[in-house]
Design a protein around this motif. Structure first.
Motif, PDB file in Angstrom:
ATOM      1  N   PHE A 108      -5.619 -15.673  12.618  1.00  0.00           N
ATOM      2  CA  PHE A 108      -5.204 -14.783  13.529  1.00  0.00           C
ATOM      3  C   PHE A 108      -5.379 -13.277  12.418  1.00  0.00           C
ATOM      4  CE2 PHE A 108      -2.425 -16.934  16.239  1.00  0.00           C
ATOM      5  CZ  PHE A 108      -2.450 -18.058  16.006  1.00  0.00           C
ATOM      6  N   PRO A 109      -4.959 -12.366  12.878  1.00  0.00           N
ATOM      7  CA  PRO A 109      -5.256 -11.439  11.764  1.00  0.00           C
ATOM      8  C   PRO A 109      -3.898 -11.052  11.091  1.00  0.00           C
ATOM      9  CG  PRO A 109      -4.628 -10.571  14.011  1.00  0.00           C
ATOM     10  CD  PRO A 109      -5.061 -12.220  13.894  1.00  0.00           C
ATOM     11  N   ASP A 110      -3.740 -10.308  10.184  1.00  0.00           N
ATOM     12  CA  ASP A 110      -2.365 -10.601   9.238  1.00  0.00           C
ATOM     13  C   ASP A 110      -1.852 -10.227   9.462  1.00  0.00           C
ATOM     14  OD1 ASP A 110      -3.863 -10.513   5.518  1.00  0.00           O
ATOM     15  OD2 ASP A 110      -3.937 -12.333   6.689  1.00  0.00           O
ATOM     16  N   ASP A 111      -0.227  -9.865  10.022  1.00  0.00           N
ATOM     17  CA  ASP A 111       0.328  -8.995  10.728  1.00  0.00           C
ATOM     18  C   ASP A 111       1.656  -8.873   9.473  1.00  0.00           C
ATOM     19  OD1 ASP A 111       1.722 -10.987  10.792  1.00  0.00           O
ATOM     20  OD2 ASP A 111       1.977 -11.540  12.758  1.00  0.00           O
ATOM     21  N   VAL A 112       2.229  -7.690   9.451  1.00  0.00           N
ATOM     22  CA  VAL A 112       2.720  -7.313   9.211  1.00  0.00           C
ATOM     23  C   VAL A 112       4.032  -8.630   8.487  1.00  0.00           C
ATOM     24  CG1 VAL A 112       5.391  -6.641  10.358  1.00  0.00           C
ATOM     25  CG2 VAL A 112       5.088  -5.245   7.896  1.00  0.00           C
ATOM     26  N   LEU A 113       4.388  -9.272   9.360  1.00  0.00           N
ATOM     27  CA  LEU A 113       5.673 -10.337   8.907  1.00  0.00           C
ATOM     28  C   LEU A 113       4.357 -11.462   8.032  1.00  0.00           C
ATOM     29  CD1 LEU A 113       6.861 -11.839  12.382  1.00  0.00           C
ATOM     30  CD2 LEU A 113       7.914 -10.298  10.027  1.00  0.00           C
ATOM     31  N   THR A 114       3.569 -11.569   8.564  1.00  0.00           N
ATOM     32  CA  THR A 114       3.145 -12.485   7.012  1.00  0.00           C
ATOM     33  C   THR A 114       2.825 -11.597   6.084  1.00  0.00           C
ATOM     34  OG1 THR A 114       1.809 -13.538   9.180  1.00  0.00           O
ATOM     35  CG2 THR A 114       0.661 -13.854   7.202  1.00  0.00           C
TER      36      THR A 114
ATOM     37  N   GLU B   4       3.778 -12.988   2.435  1.00  0.00           N
ATOM     38  CA  GLU B   4       3.293 -13.228   1.486  1.00  0.00           C
ATOM     39  C   GLU B   4       3.413 -12.397   0.241  1.00  0.00           C
ATOM     40  OE1 GLU B   4      -0.912 -12.791   3.100  1.00  0.00           O
ATOM     41  OE2 GLU B   4      -0.367 -14.940   4.384  1.00  0.00           O
ATOM     42  N   VAL B   5       3.089 -11.514   0.516  1.00  0.00           N
ATOM     43  CA  VAL B   5       3.548 -10.673  -0.812  1.00  0.00           C
ATOM     44  C   VAL B   5       4.811 -11.128  -1.699  1.00  0.00           C
ATOM     45  CG1 VAL B   5       4.414  -7.738  -1.960  1.00  0.00           C
ATOM     46  CG2 VAL B   5       2.467  -8.593   0.027  1.00  0.00           C
ATOM     47  N   ALA B   6       6.035 -11.454  -0.681  1.00  0.00           N
ATOM     48  CA  ALA B   6       7.326 -11.317  -1.635  1.00  0.00           C
ATOM     49  C   ALA B   6       7.028 -12.955  -2.434  1.00  0.00           C
ATOM     50  CB  ALA B   6       8.522 -11.636  -0.295  1.00  0.00           C
ATOM     51  N   HIS B   7       6.560 -13.830  -1.427  1.00  0.00           N
ATOM     52  CA  HIS B   7       6.291 -15.210  -2.412  1.00  0.00           C
ATOM     53  C   HIS B   7       5.129 -14.805  -3.328  1.00  0.00           C
ATOM     54  CE1 HIS B   7       5.078 -19.752  -2.676  1.00  0.00           C
ATOM     55  NE2 HIS B   7       3.403 -18.477  -2.446  1.00  0.00           N
ATOM     56  N   LEU B   8       4.247 -14.009  -3.667  1.00  0.00           N
ATOM     57  CA  LEU B   8       3.717 -13.931  -4.613  1.00  0.00           C
ATOM     58  C   LEU B   8       4.449 -13.066  -5.298  1.00  0.00           C
ATOM     59  CD1 LEU B   8       0.044 -12.531  -3.039  1.00  0.00           C
ATOM     60  CD2 LEU B   8       0.379 -14.938  -4.707  1.00  0.00           C
ATOM     61  N   MET B   9       5.223 -12.670  -5.585  1.00  0.00           N
ATOM     62  CA  MET B   9       5.872 -11.756  -6.468  1.00  0.00           C
ATOM     63  C   MET B   9       7.165 -12.748  -6.934  1.00  0.00           C
ATOM     64  SD  MET B   9       7.030  -8.085  -4.108  1.00  0.00           S
ATOM     65  CE  MET B   9       8.575  -8.327  -4.968  1.00  0.00           C
ATOM     66  N   ARG B  10       7.775 -13.586  -6.662  1.00  0.00           N
ATOM     67  CA  ARG B  10       8.023 -14.752  -6.416  1.00  0.00           C
ATOM     68  C   ARG B  10       7.817 -15.802  -7.963  1.00  0.00           C
ATOM     69  NH1 ARG B  10      10.048 -14.595  -0.836  1.00  0.00           N
ATOM     70  NH2 ARG B  10       9.186 -16.567  -0.544  1.00  0.00           N
ATOM     71  N   ILE B  11       6.669 -15.807  -7.205  1.00  0.00           N
ATOM     72  CA  ILE B  11       6.087 -16.684  -8.162  1.00  0.00           C
ATOM     73  C   ILE B  11       5.706 -15.826  -9.305  1.00  0.00           C
ATOM     74  CG2 ILE B  11       3.676 -17.858  -8.831  1.00  0.00           C
ATOM     75  CD1 ILE B  11       3.584 -18.410  -5.716  1.00  0.00           C
ATOM     76  N   ARG B  12       5.364 -14.629  -9.741  1.00  0.00           N
ATOM     77  CA  ARG B  12       5.139 -13.732 -10.625  1.00  0.00           C
ATOM     78  C   ARG B  12       6.119 -14.299 -11.044  1.00  0.00           C
ATOM     79  NH1 ARG B  12       0.819 -10.855 -11.175  1.00  0.00           N
ATOM     80  NH2 ARG B  12       0.258 -12.592  -9.851  1.00  0.00           N
ATOM     81  N   PHE B  13       7.671 -13.644 -11.359  1.00  0.00           N
ATOM     82  CA  PHE B  13       8.377 -13.502 -11.564  1.00  0.00           C
ATOM     83  C   PHE B  13       9.500 -15.123 -11.939  1.00  0.00           C
ATOM     84  CE2 PHE B  13       9.148  -9.372  -8.790  1.00  0.00           C
ATOM     85  CZ  PHE B  13       9.789  -9.009 -10.428  1.00  0.00           C
ATOM     86  N   ASP B  14       9.260 -16.014 -11.485  1.00  0.00           N
ATOM     87  CA  ASP B  14       9.163 -17.397 -11.903  1.00  0.00           C
ATOM     88  C   ASP B  14       7.934 -17.473 -13.151  1.00  0.00           C
ATOM     89  OD1 ASP B  14      11.054 -18.186  -9.754  1.00  0.00           O
ATOM     90  OD2 ASP B  14       9.085 -19.237  -8.424  1.00  0.00           O
TER      91      ASP B  14
END
Length: 152
Positions: A3-9, A13-23
């Motif tokens: 599936f192509p990346d859509d805005v929801l995905t 993913e960006v929010a998830h990566l940010m959470r990981i980095r802040f953790d």
């Protein structure tokens, strides 16, 4: 075919990566991202109750109580009686929280620099921020009209 990346995905993913980095960054200070969030919220709105803070960060009051217990044990937060209702505790930052708040601000600036890089023009960032605010507003309004848990 994937599936192509859509805005929801992408948002997820960006929010998830940010959470990981802040953790990761919070752990370097022997803290959690959730504790950092509470400190930031209390810096912006001092004197909130645990229930108000729980609603703001969308967790149960007992979760906030445990986080505040840990922050209080480290000397960052204090509970004060409400002037009008002795049953209510108001949460306030102590001066000891200032150094960690400065560190959090540094981490936030670094995260923004990492997210935006050198290749996003200010107009694009402003348009993105406006679009995200509108999306948030749309979701909030939609939730008021048709709460998800109304069907249960």
């Amino acid at each position: 075919m994937p599936f192509p990346d859509d805005v929801l995905t992408l948002l997820h993913e960006v929010a998830h990566l940010m959470r990981i980095r802040f953790d990761q960054r919070a752990r370097a200070f022997d803290m959690t991202r959730a504790q950092w969030v509470l400190l930031i919220k209390l810096e912006r709105q001092p004197g909130m109750t645990q229930n108000e803070l729980a609603a703001l960060v969308e967790v149960e009051p007992i979760t906030v109580a445990r986080l505040v217990d840990r922050l209080q044990a480290r000397g960052f937060v204090e509970r004060r009686h409400d002037a009008n209702d002795r049953r209510v505790w108001r949460l306030h930052l102590k001066p000891e929280a200032d150094p960690i708040l400065k560190e959090i601000a540094v981490v936030r600036r670094e995260m923004m620099a990492e997210l935006l890089g050198d290749n996003l023009p200010p107009e694009t960032v402003a348009a993105m921020e406006a679009a995200l605010r509108l999306m948030k507003s749309n979701l909030v309004e939609s939730g008021r009209r048709c709460p998800l848990d109304a069907a249960s």
